[in-house]
Design a protein around this motif. Structure first.
Motif, short mmCIF file in Angstrom:
data_model
loop_
_atom_site.label_atom_id
_atom_site.label_comp_id
_atom_site.label_asym_id
_atom_site.label_seq_id
_atom_site.Cartn_x
_atom_site.Cartn_y
_atom_site.Cartn_z
N LYS A 111 0.82 -1.23 0.00
CA LYS A 111 0.00 0.00 0.00
C LYS A 111 0.86 1.28 0.00
O LYS A 111 0.31 2.37 -0.10
CB LYS A 111 -0.98 -0.02 1.17
CG LYS A 111 -0.34 0.08 2.54
CD LYS A 111 -1.37 -0.06 3.66
CE LYS A 111 -0.70 -0.04 5.02
NZ LYS A 111 -1.51 -0.48 6.12
N VAL A 112 2.18 1.17 0.11
CA VAL A 112 2.99 2.41 0.12
C VAL A 112 2.94 3.07 -1.25
O VAL A 112 2.93 2.39 -2.28
CB VAL A 112 4.47 2.16 0.53
CG1 VAL A 112 4.57 1.63 1.93
CG2 VAL A 112 5.19 1.26 -0.44
N PRO A 113 2.89 4.40 -1.29
CA PRO A 113 2.82 5.09 -2.59
C PRO A 113 4.11 4.95 -3.39
O PRO A 113 5.19 4.82 -2.81
CB PRO A 113 2.57 6.55 -2.21
CG PRO A 113 2.90 6.67 -0.77
CD PRO A 113 2.83 5.31 -0.15
N ALA A 114 3.96 5.01 -4.71
CA ALA A 114 5.13 4.88 -5.59
C ALA A 114 6.18 5.94 -5.27
O ALA A 114 7.38 5.69 -5.35
CB ALA A 114 4.68 4.98 -7.05
N GLY A 115 5.69 7.14 -4.88
CA GLY A 115 6.63 8.22 -4.57
C GLY A 115 7.55 7.87 -3.41
O GLY A 115 8.70 8.34 -3.34
N TYR A 116 7.06 7.06 -2.47
CA TYR A 116 7.91 6.66 -1.34
C TYR A 116 9.00 5.71 -1.83
O TYR A 116 10.15 5.80 -1.39
CB TYR A 116 7.06 6.01 -0.24
CG TYR A 116 7.90 5.63 0.97
CD1 TYR A 116 8.45 6.62 1.79
CD2 TYR A 116 8.19 4.30 1.26
CE1 TYR A 116 9.26 6.28 2.87
CE2 TYR A 116 8.98 3.96 2.35
CZ TYR A 116 9.51 4.95 3.14
OH TYR A 116 10.32 4.62 4.21
N LEU A 117 8.64 4.82 -2.76
CA LEU A 117 9.65 3.91 -3.31
C LEU A 117 10.71 4.71 -4.07
O LEU A 117 11.91 4.39 -4.01
CB LEU A 117 8.99 2.89 -4.24
CG LEU A 117 7.87 2.05 -3.62
CD1 LEU A 117 7.29 1.07 -4.64
CD2 LEU A 117 8.37 1.29 -2.38
#
Ligand SMILES: NC(=O)c1ccc[n+]([C@@H]2O[C@H](COP(=O)([O-])OP(=O)(O)OC[C@H]3O[C@@H](n4cnc5c(N)ncnc54)[C@H](OP(=O)(O)O)[C@@H]3O)[C@@H](O)[C@H]2O)c1
Length: 233
Positions: A111-117
């Motif tokens: 569920k973590v946003p792509a921006g965090y990756l």
């Protein structure tokens, strides 16, 4: 295959773990010096504990769709030991990919946003996924073994992360540095925060591996965890 897991904690006689009112001058040494005597390829903590070591900056995280390669990310480099954080929603930010001499591994849900990756990749921080919405801790251990070669893992708290590994039956040894202090704070985290109430579960039993008097009035107690009613040995 998964690592051998040793949970190591500094606790008051009433099991509390926050040292705010304990009054020791160099309270870090009681934990660190004993931890340093436990040979391990990695240490692992919960998100709350890791935020004491991760960046105090907040990096912008774009919630839009970005093209980030799918799957786990194993950053290159000559890491020998690792600092692992259970961070299901991606709340820790990083200025570099190291805590002290250890390479950081983020354990995430999908569920973590792509921006965090993108943030993690920009700092060359490794990450692995272990569930869609909630974490499967067995998968966490299997991936730490398979992707990073971690054969012995030390779990260093806090109480919630310890409790969830305990409840999942994934702790092999418990190492407690018992501080000569009674804390008594209502609601403060304890060594194992596993569940509310007494229904539907049994306490975990230990057998004594060793006990040693240290720093005059402290005890270092090491236990093996009994599995399926069989005493640890
Ligand atoms: N005395 C000692 O030896 C010692 C050692 C370590 C820490 N501490 C102290 O302990 C305190 C923090 O302990 P704590 O129990 O409040 O927090 P913690 O265990 O460090 O972190 C808890 C957080 O980790 C994530 N998490 C843990 N297990 C999870 C699971 N199975 N699935 C999904 N997420 C999971 C969750 O993050 P999200 O909330 O982001 O979902 C959860 O809120 C601090 O004061 C620290 O200084 C003491």
């Amino acid at each position: 295959m998964k690592p051998y897991v040793i949970c190591h904690m500094l606790g008051s006689v009433d099991g509390r773990i926050k040292q705010d009112i304990w009054g020791f001058e160099d309270h870090h040494k009681y934990f660190e010096e004993t931890a340093g005597q436990i040979e391990a390829d990695a240490w692992l903590v919960g998100r709350v504990t890791m935020q004491e070591f991760s960046s105090k900056n907040t990096y912008p995280v774009d919630s839009g769709t970005q093209s980030v390669p799918e799957g786990d990310f194993v950053a290159g480099g000559p890491a020998k030991t690792y600092a692992v954080v259970i961070d299901p929603s991606g709340k820790c930010f990083w200025d570099s990919n190291m805590v002290s001499t250890e390479h950081v591994i983020e354990v995430l849900t999908e569920k973590v946003p792509a921006g965090y990756l993108t943030h993690l990749r920009s700092k060359n921080v490794s990450y692995l996924f272990a569930g869609a919405e909630t974490l499967d801790l067995e998968v966490v251990l299997q991936k730490l073994f398979r992707l990073f070669g971690i054969k012995t893992l030390r779990i260093d708290g806090g109480g919630h992360v310890n409790g969830s590994f305990l409840a999942a039956g994934l702790i092999d040894e418990f190492s407690l540095v018992l501080a000569p202090v009674a804390d008594g704070t209502f609601g403060a985290p304890t060594v194992f925060e596993a569940a509310q109430g007494y229904e539907g579960r049994k306490a975990t039993q230990f057998t004594l591996k060793s006990v040693e008097r240290i720093y005059s009035d402290f005890l270092w107690i090491r236990y093996l965890v009994a599995k399926n009613g069989v005493p640890g040995r």
